[in-house]
Write an enzyme that holds these catalytic residues in place. Sequence first.
Site, mmCIF file in Angstrom:
data_model
loop_
_atom_site.group_PDB
_atom_site.id
_atom_site.type_symbol
_atom_site.label_atom_id
_atom_site.label_comp_id
_atom_site.label_asym_id
_atom_site.label_seq_id
_atom_site.Cartn_x
_atom_site.Cartn_y
_atom_site.Cartn_z
ATOM 1 N N TRP A 153 0.863 -1.183 0.000
ATOM 2 C CA TRP A 153 0.000 0.000 0.000
ATOM 3 C C TRP A 153 0.901 1.235 0.000
ATOM 4 O O TRP A 153 1.802 1.354 0.828
ATOM 5 C CB TRP A 153 -0.881 -0.045 1.236
ATOM 6 N N ASP A 234 -0.102 -5.360 9.571
ATOM 7 C CA ASP A 234 -1.167 -4.438 9.202
ATOM 8 C C ASP A 234 -2.360 -5.307 8.794
ATOM 9 O O ASP A 234 -2.313 -5.990 7.773
ATOM 10 C CB ASP A 234 -0.730 -3.539 8.045
ATOM 11 N N LYS A 270 -12.915 -1.320 6.277
ATOM 12 C CA LYS A 270 -13.399 -2.271 5.284
ATOM 13 C C LYS A 270 -14.422 -3.247 5.866
ATOM 14 O O LYS A 270 -15.485 -3.461 5.297
ATOM 15 C CB LYS A 270 -12.225 -3.069 4.689
#
Length: 423
Positions: A153, A234, A270
């Site tokens: 990311w 993460d 999310k």
Amino acid sequence: MALSTKLFQRRSSTAVVFGSRSMSWWRTVQPAPKDPILGVTEAFLADPSPNKVNVGVGAYRDDNGKPVVLECVREAERRVAGKLNMEYLPMGGSVKMVEETLKLAYGETSEFLKDKRIAAVQSLSGTGACRLFADFQKRFRPDSNIYIPVPTWANHHNIWRDAQVPQRTFHYYHPETKGLDFAGLIDDIKNAPSGSFFLLHACAHNPTGVDPSEEQWKEISYQIKGKGHFAFFDMAYQGFASGDPERDAKAIRIFLEDGHLIGISQSYAKNMGLYGQRVGCLSLLCEDEKQAVAVKSQLQQLARPMYSNPPVHGPLIVSTILGDPDLKNLWLREVKGMADRIIGMRTALRENLEKLGSPLSWEHMTNQIGMFCYSGMTPEQVDRLTNEFHIYLTRNGRISMAGVTTGNVGYLANAIHEVTKSA
């Protein structure tokens, strides 16, 4: 009279100097480069074509391409509306939300929770958790590096850069197989200086959708422990990847079983659709309760000059959902529904491409997992998709599967076939 005139002239001259100086303070500031993902959305919104498709945005959409608010979130909002005040939370955030969040990551009956060995604070979603940890790393391990996978990311690089932590990279994605470069990854773990920090995606790797198998995670854990490295996970997609939060936490559980002291960033953007609420958690597993108390105090100390206290509303929603068995079960059904739709769109897109007679293999499309598919398309092919078919995505070929629907999957497949069939 003459004296007054001189004083006026002197003041006027000074004002001109200071006025000129103030005008020049920011003269050297240049416009920042556009964020590649947000830039895609801007271009999509400006396109008047009725056929346009946005598969660049990293947010869930239903099969009509619309944003979704989960029913469990609506019910939680109804329950908390008007019931509580708007006073500051402690610097560490909502104790109830943090407790429920740790159960998701470490396990409902985790011994580490019982022994109070986890230092944890509410964070400003996953980004805030990563940034808080990066600053913690810089303050208490100032000579350390962070090893980041290639690719990752994009904001990971920004976060550790701005925390002034030197970055290194390790192999992860294999462009030819469109899968995991496991051999390269293991070599990089072995060759990194002992005691290095490694950033790992717990599940649904962004942007590739390529995750190690359970056996591969066990080997990764073994090698990291052998070199005395620190693993920071993460975990932005727990539950959203496979539809099962327990399955999506498997990598973390493997590391815990192997005796690692790890760090975890968690987010509800999310898996609960709480994108704009910015609800997350940073946790660090410590040697004992005394160490956990000290570490938490330092995390709070770092948070104080950043934002002082985290928000109230988002964690109220999360703790209400996770603290009520019926609402939690509803959430589990809804998050599985989101994951299943994404998995279904992967299958549909692959099948459509194969029916068109594509000369390429699209097996990777269904092997990958989570919101994103790393398609393997080149920047030039992506440009053709945008210019000729009004399909918008980032130039690295990353497709957000959330933007794929039963209504546009055929159009998308045909466009991809047209730009890749001569590759």
